[in-house]
Design a protein around this motif. Structure first.
Motif, PDB file in Angstrom:
ATOM      1  N   HIS A 207       0.815  -1.218   0.000  1.00 31.69           N
ATOM      2  CA  HIS A 207       0.000   0.000   0.000  1.00 31.69           C
ATOM      3  C   HIS A 207       0.848   1.267   0.000  1.00 31.69           C
ATOM      4  O   HIS A 207       0.373   2.343   0.366  1.00 31.69           O
ATOM      5  CB  HIS A 207      -0.989  -0.039   1.166  1.00 31.69           C
ATOM      6  CG  HIS A 207      -1.831  -1.274   1.111  1.00 31.69           C
ATOM      7  ND1 HIS A 207      -2.812  -1.452   0.158  1.00 31.69           N
ATOM      8  CD2 HIS A 207      -1.755  -2.446   1.805  1.00 31.69           C
ATOM      9  CE1 HIS A 207      -3.338  -2.664   0.305  1.00 31.69           C
ATOM     10  NE2 HIS A 207      -2.711  -3.277   1.292  1.00 31.69           N
ATOM     11  N   CYS A 217      -6.265  -0.092  -6.159  1.00 38.20           N
ATOM     12  CA  CYS A 217      -5.691  -1.152  -5.321  1.00 38.20           C
ATOM     13  C   CYS A 217      -6.823  -1.916  -4.633  1.00 38.20           C
ATOM     14  O   CYS A 217      -7.946  -1.427  -4.539  1.00 38.20           O
ATOM     15  CB  CYS A 217      -4.776  -0.500  -4.288  1.00 38.20           C
ATOM     16  SG  CYS A 217      -4.012  -1.623  -3.118  1.00 38.20           S
ATOM     17  N   CYS A 219      -7.350  -2.197  -1.652  1.00 35.51           N
ATOM     18  CA  CYS A 219      -7.802  -1.461  -0.469  1.00 35.51           C
ATOM     19  C   CYS A 219      -8.737  -0.321  -0.839  1.00 35.51           C
ATOM     20  O   CYS A 219      -9.291   0.341   0.036  1.00 35.51           O
ATOM     21  CB  CYS A 219      -6.610  -0.935   0.321  1.00 35.51           C
ATOM     22  SG  CYS A 219      -5.742   0.429  -0.485  1.00 35.51           S
ATOM     23  N   HIS A 224      -1.319   2.444  -5.601  1.00 38.38           N
ATOM     24  CA  HIS A 224      -0.488   1.663  -4.688  1.00 38.38           C
ATOM     25  C   HIS A 224       0.288   0.591  -5.461  1.00 38.38           C
ATOM     26  O   HIS A 224      -0.147   0.132  -6.510  1.00 38.38           O
ATOM     27  CB  HIS A 224      -1.357   0.983  -3.620  1.00 38.38           C
ATOM     28  CG  HIS A 224      -1.958   1.952  -2.651  1.00 38.38           C
ATOM     29  ND1 HIS A 224      -2.794   1.567  -1.642  1.00 38.38           N
ATOM     30  CD2 HIS A 224      -1.813   3.301  -2.533  1.00 38.38           C
ATOM     31  CE1 HIS A 224      -3.152   2.634  -0.936  1.00 38.38           C
ATOM     32  NE2 HIS A 224      -2.587   3.690  -1.466  1.00 38.38           N
TER      33      HIS A 224
HETATM   34 ZN   LIG Z   1      -3.713  -0.308  -1.266  1.00 35.02          ZN
END
Ligand SMILES: [Zn+2]
Length: 363
Positions: A207, A217, A219, A224
């Motif tokens: 990340h 990403c 997340c 990232h």
């Molecule tokens: Zn990420």
């Protein structure tokens, strides 16, 4: 499935494990007989495994139950119960009892509390006290950690950084492990110990922001490292971009046996090496942004070795060599001249061997 494997021997200079000697810092006498159990829980569900190992880390038996979906706690704990029952038979434990259990978890883990903070996209794992749960259930001490941390320790004790020359002339033995799998995880081992940081998130290098306005990403953020250099990101980019290039599409069908969705990161590296322009563009991005991330880490922690694991590392020298060159270009000479970039020696078993290695610490 029963297999026997030895992953090198202990290196008492580079690892934290000592099997011979007298008393430990805990004051306990060394165990000379018995076993440890390693458990692997992957964040994607692809790998749930249990291994029985002797006190030298030799895996005596292992079993694996892959899932097609992201695993909730109930499903995984039930599978682990079944695999433990299959593994821990009286015949296999003829030489002693299980002394400790190690667990490598493919998610965010608070190692100091023994808690799984989260398994991305999976239910029931948020702040789940897995360490206590298993310790009570099995009536044995249990230690859990993130899978990249576990794999990092395994590569230092048994794998790519276990040789006597791994940290030659180094004043501190610093190894960085980068797991380039479905996601990207990192683990830092300093003088034989996992470095966890203030709240157990050290090494979450997937990340790191490396490209503003870069791809999304897992997340939810953009740019990232994981969104560019993970196995999933590489395969996804290849499938997505090939749509406009008939020659590349045909080449993908050839290497995947007409199952384009199964293309692996390693195959993309091989296609790039064979001259496919689309694959080369994708791999170039990997070298560029993985190079930036690693160069930044090198300047902070000055590792002696960077070990690349996970599916992407199956590309071998197609990955390690250009990265090593790139780090020579990007880093201060004093930081990079003694730096070695290696492919992990434990391959797809790194996380499970990592779980075993966690269990063997301080025995
Ligand atoms: Zn990420």
């Amino acid at each position: 499935m029963s297999m026997q494997h030895t992953f090198g021997t202990f290196n008492r200079d580079s690892g934290s494990l000592t099997l011979q000697g007298t008393a430990r810092t805990t004051g306990k006498l060394l165990a000379t007989q018995g076993y440890v159990v390693g458990i692997e829980i992957s964040g994607s569900g692809a790998r749930q495994s249990v291994a029985l190992a002797d006190l030298e880390g030799k895996i005596l038996y292992r079993t694996r139950r892959p899932l097609e979906h992201v695993p909730d706690t109930e499903t995984v704990l039930k599978l682990i119960d079944e695999m433990l029952a299959e593994t821990l038979t009286p015949e296999r434990l003829s030489d002693g009892r299980v002394l400790r259990v190690g667990v490598a978890v493919g998610g965010l883990v608070d190692a100091s509390q023994g808690i799984v903070r989260t398994l991305h996209h999976a239910h029931g794992w948020n702040d789940f006290p897995l360490q206590d749960y298993l310790a009570k259930r099995l009536d044995r001490p249990c230690i859990i950690d993130n899978n990249a941390n576990a794999a990092a320790l395994a590569e230092v004790v048994f794998g790519a950084a276990s040789g006597p020359d791994s940290f030659q002339h180094a004043s501190e033995r610093v190894a960085l492990y980068v797991g380039l799998g479905r996601g990207i995880g990192g683990g830092l081992v300093v003088n034989g110990k996992i470095y966890h940081g203030a709240s157990s998130t050290a090494g979450e290098i997937g990340h790191m922001l490396v490209k503003e306005q870069g791809p999304k990403c897992s997340c939810g953020s953009y740019g990232h490292l994981e969104g560019i250099a993970s196995a999933q990101a590489i395969s996804r980019a290849m499938i997505g971009l090939s749509v406009e290039y008939p020659e590349t599409e045909a080449a993908i069908r050839r290497v995947t046996g007409a199952r384009a969705e199964r293309i692996t990161a390693e195959q993309v590296f091989r296609m790039a090496a064979a001259g496919d322009a689309v694959a080369r563009g994708i791999i170039q991005e990997v070298y560029t942004y993985l190079g930036i991330a690693l160069a930044n880490i090198v300047h902070l922690v000055n590792p002696g070795v960077i070990i690349l694991g996970g599916q992407v590392a199956q590309a071998g020298e197609l990955l390690t060599r250009p990265l090593q060159e790139r780090l020579q270009d990007l880093c201060l000479k004093a930081a990079s001249q003694s730096l070695r970039v290696s492919q992990g020696a434990l391959g797809a078993e790194a996380n499970l061997v990592g779980a075993v290695t966690l269990a063997l610490q301080d025995i």
